[in-house]
Design an enzyme around this catalytic site. Sequence first.
Site, PDB file in Angstrom:
ATOM      1  N   HIS A  17      15.162  -1.062 -78.260  1.00 27.28           N
ATOM      2  CA  HIS A  17      15.036  -1.544 -76.876  1.00 27.28           C
ATOM      3  C   HIS A  17      13.716  -2.290 -76.693  1.00 27.28           C
ATOM      4  O   HIS A  17      13.666  -3.347 -76.058  1.00 27.28           O
ATOM      5  CB  HIS A  17      15.025  -0.360 -75.885  1.00 27.28           C
ATOM      6  CG  HIS A  17      16.299   0.416 -75.793  1.00 27.28           C
ATOM      7  ND1 HIS A  17      16.337   1.790 -75.909  1.00 27.28           N
ATOM      8  CD2 HIS A  17      17.576   0.017 -75.573  1.00 27.28           C
ATOM      9  CE1 HIS A  17      17.592   2.210 -75.748  1.00 27.28           C
ATOM     10  NE2 HIS A  17      18.366   1.155 -75.559  1.00 27.28           N
ATOM     11  N   LYS A  41      27.951   9.449 -68.401  1.00 27.18           N
ATOM     12  CA  LYS A  41      27.314   9.854 -69.651  1.00 27.18           C
ATOM     13  C   LYS A  41      26.510  11.134 -69.467  1.00 27.18           C
ATOM     14  O   LYS A  41      25.786  11.283 -68.491  1.00 27.18           O
ATOM     15  CB  LYS A  41      26.377   8.743 -70.134  1.00 27.18           C
ATOM     16  CG  LYS A  41      27.115   7.585 -70.769  1.00 27.18           C
ATOM     17  CD  LYS A  41      26.142   6.685 -71.511  1.00 27.18           C
ATOM     18  CE  LYS A  41      26.858   5.499 -72.130  1.00 27.18           C
ATOM     19  NZ  LYS A  41      25.946   4.580 -72.822  1.00 27.18           N
ATOM     20  N   SER A 128      20.167   5.251 -79.121  1.00 25.47           N
ATOM     21  CA  SER A 128      19.604   6.444 -78.474  1.00 25.47           C
ATOM     22  C   SER A 128      20.403   7.683 -78.887  1.00 25.47           C
ATOM     23  O   SER A 128      19.851   8.760 -79.114  1.00 25.47           O
ATOM     24  CB  SER A 128      19.649   6.302 -76.954  1.00 25.47           C
ATOM     25  OG  SER A 128      18.862   5.218 -76.543  1.00 25.47           O
TER      26      SER A 128
HETATM   27  O1  PNS Z   1      22.655   1.259 -72.243  1.00 27.42           O
HETATM   28  P1  PNS Z   1      24.089   1.180 -71.818  1.00 27.42           P
HETATM   29  O2  PNS Z   1      24.644   2.567 -71.571  1.00 27.42           O
HETATM   30  O3  PNS Z   1      24.932   0.382 -72.789  1.00 27.42           O
HETATM   31  O4  PNS Z   1      24.102   0.382 -70.417  1.00 27.42           O
HETATM   32  C1  PNS Z   1      25.301   0.173 -69.719  1.00 27.42           C
HETATM   33  C2  PNS Z   1      25.018  -0.256 -68.268  1.00 27.42           C
HETATM   34  C3  PNS Z   1      24.155   0.767 -67.575  1.00 27.42           C
HETATM   35  C4  PNS Z   1      24.288  -1.598 -68.272  1.00 27.42           C
HETATM   36  C5  PNS Z   1      26.400  -0.410 -67.533  1.00 27.42           C
HETATM   37  O5  PNS Z   1      27.140   0.761 -67.663  1.00 27.42           O
HETATM   38  C6  PNS Z   1      26.237  -0.743 -66.051  1.00 27.42           C
HETATM   39  O6  PNS Z   1      25.949  -1.876 -65.702  1.00 27.42           O
HETATM   40  N1  PNS Z   1      26.413   0.260 -65.162  1.00 27.42           N
HETATM   41  C7  PNS Z   1      26.263   0.076 -63.743  1.00 27.42           C
HETATM   42  C8  PNS Z   1      27.614   0.079 -63.014  1.00 27.42           C
HETATM   43  C9  PNS Z   1      28.286  -1.284 -63.101  1.00 27.42           C
HETATM   44  O7  PNS Z   1      27.828  -2.276 -62.574  1.00 27.42           O
HETATM   45  N2  PNS Z   1      29.431  -1.330 -63.807  1.00 27.42           N
HETATM   46  C10 PNS Z   1      30.180  -2.542 -64.015  1.00 27.42           C
HETATM   47  C11 PNS Z   1      29.662  -3.327 -65.207  1.00 27.42           C
HETATM   48  S1  PNS Z   1      30.968  -3.679 -66.276  1.00 27.42           S
END
Ligand code: PNS
Length: 162
Positions: A17, A41, A128
Amino acid sequence: MARVLYPGSFDPVTNGHLDVLQRASHLFEEVIVAVAHHNAKQALFTVGQRVHLLRQSTGHLQNVRITSFEGLLVNFAKEQGAQALIRGLRAVSDFEFEFQMALMNRSLQPDLETLFLMPSEEYTYLSSRMVKEVSRLGGDVARFVPECVVAALKDPESVPQA
Ligand code: PNS
């Protein structure tokens, strides 16, 4: 392009990251790191702790701000005045999920671009989830995460909330 948003779970932040973040901080005027409140999660660290660990690890990057968000990412990006989202792409295995997410976000907010940055190849296999597993089973994770995270993994409850 002045301001970009780098969203993720960051549970916890890894050197992969930080590699992506450093690359973004060289390219853009301001990078906002946005830690997601995720119900789906099972997290080891609270959002406040993840923000704290990110702040501890990014003090040397002047144009980086760490924050958290709830709800739809595209709405938060708009609120923050971000012109694009940054996501790290490690390997082909990341592509399908990232492609799906980028296109969903584009259909929700057409003027918000998603930009992909590749971390250094030494972090291709790093996640992670793996770091947490290796640490839980007694392996040494010092090569994979910043120092504050090594300590945090040994005693998660000792990490303050941001
Ligand atoms: O580090 P990650 O778990 O791959 O991040 C994923 C993340 C947090 C960027 C994604 O799950 C997200 O944007 N969550 C917020 C809710 C949202 O907007 N969902 C629609 C996006 S497809």
